[in-house]
Scaffold this motif. Sequence first.
Motif, PDB file in Angstrom:
ATOM      1  N   ASN A  20      19.050   6.311  -5.211  1.00 33.59           N
ATOM      2  CA  ASN A  20      17.830   6.504  -6.001  1.00 33.59           C
ATOM      3  C   ASN A  20      17.552   5.290  -6.887  1.00 33.59           C
ATOM      4  N   SER A  21      18.637   4.668  -7.391  1.00 38.21           N
ATOM      5  CA  SER A  21      18.478   3.482  -8.230  1.00 38.21           C
ATOM      6  C   SER A  21      17.820   2.342  -7.453  1.00 38.21           C
ATOM      7  N   SER A  22      18.266   2.122  -6.226  1.00 39.18           N
ATOM      8  CA  SER A  22      17.682   1.057  -5.403  1.00 39.18           C
ATOM      9  C   SER A  22      16.224   1.335  -5.085  1.00 39.18           C
TER      10      SER A  22
ATOM     11  N   GLY B 255       0.781  -1.223   0.000  1.00 39.68           N
ATOM     12  CA  GLY B 255       0.000   0.000   0.000  1.00 39.68           C
ATOM     13  C   GLY B 255       0.818   1.280   0.000  1.00 39.68           C
ATOM     14  N   LYS B 256       2.142   1.176  -0.079  1.00 41.02           N
ATOM     15  CA  LYS B 256       3.011   2.354  -0.053  1.00 41.02           C
ATOM     16  C   LYS B 256       3.249   2.865  -1.477  1.00 41.02           C
ATOM     17  N   ASP B 257       3.209   4.192  -1.667  1.00 38.00           N
ATOM     18  CA  ASP B 257       3.596   4.754  -2.949  1.00 38.00           C
ATOM     19  C   ASP B 257       5.115   4.927  -2.980  1.00 38.00           C
ATOM     20  N   LYS B 258       5.642   5.481  -4.058  1.00 40.99           N
ATOM     21  CA  LYS B 258       7.094   5.546  -4.205  1.00 40.99           C
ATOM     22  C   LYS B 258       7.762   6.347  -3.095  1.00 40.99           C
ATOM     23  N   ASP B 259       7.172   7.476  -2.711  1.00 37.60           N
ATOM     24  CA  ASP B 259       7.760   8.284  -1.637  1.00 37.60           C
ATOM     25  C   ASP B 259       7.762   7.518  -0.323  1.00 37.60           C
ATOM     26  N   GLU B 260       6.712   6.787  -0.065  1.00 40.88           N
ATOM     27  CA  GLU B 260       6.625   6.006   1.177  1.00 40.88           C
ATOM     28  C   GLU B 260       7.581   4.819   1.143  1.00 40.88           C
ATOM     29  N   VAL B 261       7.774   4.234  -0.059  1.00 37.33           N
ATOM     30  CA  VAL B 261       8.775   3.165  -0.214  1.00 37.33           C
ATOM     31  C   VAL B 261      10.154   3.706   0.127  1.00 37.33           C
ATOM     32  N   ARG B 262      10.455   4.900  -0.364  1.00 40.87           N
ATOM     33  CA  ARG B 262      11.738   5.523  -0.068  1.00 40.87           C
ATOM     34  C   ARG B 262      11.921   5.699   1.445  1.00 40.87           C
ATOM     35  N   ILE B 263      10.882   6.148   2.115  1.00 43.61           N
ATOM     36  CA  ILE B 263      10.970   6.346   3.567  1.00 43.61           C
ATOM     37  C   ILE B 263      11.218   5.017   4.276  1.00 43.61           C
ATOM     38  N   CYS B 264      10.523   3.970   3.848  1.00 49.58           N
ATOM     39  CA  CYS B 264      10.718   2.638   4.449  1.00 49.58           C
ATOM     40  C   CYS B 264      12.173   2.192   4.322  1.00 49.58           C
TER      41      CYS B 264
ATOM     42  N   ARG C 290      20.911  -7.397 -20.632  1.00 51.38           N
ATOM     43  CA  ARG C 290      22.152  -6.693 -20.335  1.00 51.38           C
ATOM     44  C   ARG C 290      22.004  -5.626 -19.265  1.00 51.38           C
ATOM     45  N   ALA C 291      20.776  -5.301 -18.897  1.00 47.77           N
ATOM     46  CA  ALA C 291      20.583  -4.283 -17.864  1.00 47.77           C
ATOM     47  C   ALA C 291      21.266  -4.730 -16.577  1.00 47.77           C
ATOM     48  N   PRO C 292      22.070  -3.868 -15.953  1.00 46.11           N
ATOM     49  CA  PRO C 292      22.851  -4.285 -14.781  1.00 46.11           C
ATOM     50  C   PRO C 292      22.030  -4.381 -13.497  1.00 46.11           C
ATOM     51  N   MET C 293      20.831  -3.791 -13.493  1.00 47.17           N
ATOM     52  CA  MET C 293      20.041  -3.763 -12.269  1.00 47.17           C
ATOM     53  C   MET C 293      19.406  -5.115 -11.953  1.00 47.17           C
ATOM     54  N   THR C 294      18.999  -5.270 -10.695  1.00 53.25           N
ATOM     55  CA  THR C 294      18.265  -6.473 -10.279  1.00 53.25           C
ATOM     56  C   THR C 294      16.899  -6.507 -10.936  1.00 53.25           C
ATOM     57  N   ILE C 295      16.247  -5.351 -11.022  1.00 50.77           N
ATOM     58  CA  ILE C 295      14.938  -5.221 -11.665  1.00 50.77           C
ATOM     59  C   ILE C 295      15.006  -4.062 -12.644  1.00 50.77           C
ATOM     60  N   ALA C 296      14.556  -4.294 -13.869  1.00 48.49           N
ATOM     61  CA  ALA C 296      14.566  -3.227 -14.866  1.00 48.49           C
ATOM     62  C   ALA C 296      13.340  -3.363 -15.760  1.00 48.49           C
ATOM     63  N   ASP C 297      12.747  -2.237 -16.089  1.00 46.86           N
ATOM     64  CA  ASP C 297      11.638  -2.212 -17.039  1.00 46.86           C
ATOM     65  C   ASP C 297      12.227  -2.287 -18.440  1.00 46.86           C
ATOM     66  N   VAL C 298      11.994  -3.411 -19.114  1.00 43.89           N
ATOM     67  CA  VAL C 298      12.505  -3.610 -20.479  1.00 43.89           C
ATOM     68  C   VAL C 298      11.332  -3.834 -21.431  1.00 43.89           C
ATOM     69  N   SER C 299      10.275  -3.069 -21.207  1.00 40.97           N
ATOM     70  CA  SER C 299       9.051  -3.238 -22.003  1.00 40.97           C
ATOM     71  C   SER C 299       9.269  -2.973 -23.487  1.00 40.97           C
TER      72      SER C 299
END
Length: 209
Positions: free
Chosen positions: A57-59, A38-47, A133-142
């Motif tokens: 910021n990448s994480s 139920g957390k939005d992006k700002d709340e995820v950042r706070i968590c 090839r994206a180096p991140m753990t999760i990446a949007d490759v749509s």
Amino acid sequence: MKKLFLFRARPDGVNQMDTFLETNTISIGWTTVPSMEGKDKDEVRICLENIYPDVSNSSVGQVNHFVNNMKIGDLCLIPRPDSNDVYVAEISKEYYYDDKDANLCHKIGVEFLNKDKPYKRSEFSLELSKALRAPMTIADVSDKLEALEMFMNNKEIDNNLVVNVEEELKKLLPKAIENIKVNLESDDPEKRMDASLEVLKLLQELGNK
């Protein structure tokens, strides 16, 4: 609109591919972070910042993908860390927190579309390979979703073609055997020799199985 995500099966640096396949879930690490349901992006950042003040910021963006952006029906491209196998999973349950699993508490439910027959990286086109090839753990490759769907459709057609050819050959087998029998009794010595060689070849193949 359906999306495609690259997802690496190494939460907290541990290969969890087998667990994912067994449980039909995918998970991220961050086990010291409480539920982000139920957390939005700002709340995820706070968590995250409450536990890791210097979180990048990448994480935050990657965790937010997992919590908020990966929706039912979206696809995940999951390369196996210890081989060249690549799995495709469709999201069946959006992010939830599993307080009964201390090691993998942040989860998403999935259905693996090629669990028994993983694709090989070498089968992918150059365009589709770019998604891995994206180096991140999760990446949007749509932007590679169309390439993946074309690849999967072609694989399905190829598999059906193999099955159809095998079925047709089985139907022709009795006629082929009858022809060999006729040629074995032919007055033409060349036909008898060819038929005999065919029988010997089949017997040799059976003996090697």
